[in-house]
Design an enzyme around this catalytic site. Sequence first.
Site, PDB file in Angstrom:
ATOM      1  N   SER A 193      58.507  63.819   6.027  1.00 20.33           N
ATOM      2  CA  SER A 193      58.546  64.034   7.212  1.00 20.33           C
ATOM      3  C   SER A 193      59.361  63.328   8.116  1.00 20.33           C
ATOM      4  O   SER A 193      60.568  63.014   7.864  1.00 20.33           O
ATOM      5  CB  SER A 193      57.179  64.517   7.756  1.00 20.33           C
ATOM      6  OG  SER A 193      56.379  65.585   7.333  1.00 20.33           O
ATOM      7  N   LYS A 235      48.604  77.962  30.739  1.00 20.77           N
ATOM      8  CA  LYS A 235      48.387  76.766  31.082  1.00 20.77           C
ATOM      9  C   LYS A 235      47.293  76.095  30.340  1.00 20.77           C
ATOM     10  O   LYS A 235      46.273  76.394  30.124  1.00 20.77           O
ATOM     11  CB  LYS A 235      48.100  76.398  32.350  1.00 20.77           C
ATOM     12  CG  LYS A 235      47.683  75.089  33.186  1.00 20.77           C
ATOM     13  CD  LYS A 235      48.789  74.266  32.813  1.00 20.77           C
ATOM     14  CE  LYS A 235      48.690  72.735  33.580  1.00 20.77           C
ATOM     15  NZ  LYS A 235      49.795  71.778  33.139  1.00 20.77           N
TER      16      LYS A 235
END
Length: 318
Positions: free
Chosen positions: A124, A176
């Site tokens: 990664s 949100k």
Amino acid sequence: MISRADDLIDRRRLRRKLTFWRVAAIAVIALALVAISAWLYGDEFGGAAVDHIAKVRIDGTITEDDELIERLEKIRKSPRVKGVILAVDSPGGTTAGGEATFDEVRKLAGDKPVVAQVGTLAASAGYMIASAADHIVARKSSIVGSIGVLIQYPDVTGLMDKIGVKLEEVKSAPLKAEPSPFNPTTDEERAMVRKLIMDSYDWFVGIVADRRAMTKPQVLALADGSIFTGRQAVTNGLIDEVGGEDEAVAWLGTKGVDTKLKVVEWKDTGGHGGWLFSKALVRTASRLLGLPENSGDVLDRLGADRLFLDGLVSVWHP
């Protein structure tokens, strides 16, 4: 009798004085050796006074590391560094941390030849950083790859129901602070996160395609999260050759670097409070006095790897 007793007392005093001065002399010699080694080789003090090949370890969980960035910048500016070995051994970490280090390595490679030497693992973000080098060497049994990005978050709503806890919230818009472990994830929230993931994934794939001289379809065929051995990685074009430090130094030789130069590791000096109290000095003095070299790093090591990584991560196993 009184004379003999006085003689014994005098001898004991003399022995105590001799012991004190012997210890003091050993301490002075140890500090002198530390200072000389720092001046001549600088392997733990951020540089060297002679031409050398710099080695930098990129290991553990990758996060945004200001000290590492500063160290790479010092290596780039040092006229004594003729080539650089990145010793990578990492499962990855935050995507932003990998990006910051990748960019700094590319800046470094603009001035000096850089080779990545993979140890056990470069996955990664660890592989992202390795790909910033001009050449990648890995062991036959090293693990390489895991190209991708992810976000993981828990769902504790079932636990909250069991213990009778309810969350009340007021927010400006439905998305949100979502997704949240305190609410079931909606399709809209999943779609938002997927856009985020795929944008960073596309960027990561583009980096590998550019650095490894591959087409995007070629990288996409490998970028399904798969990991590869060093031997498989050579075949797939993710690394350039199998081997270790000798092969890394030999490649630097093809770029005009004298292969007889000493390989000097540039370490984190822990330079808070000056060199007198630095971790490097403690480690070197511990070696000279026969004490455990890492005796001063126990607390740092306990907290070295982040257990929880915020935001986007590019890591083999979070």
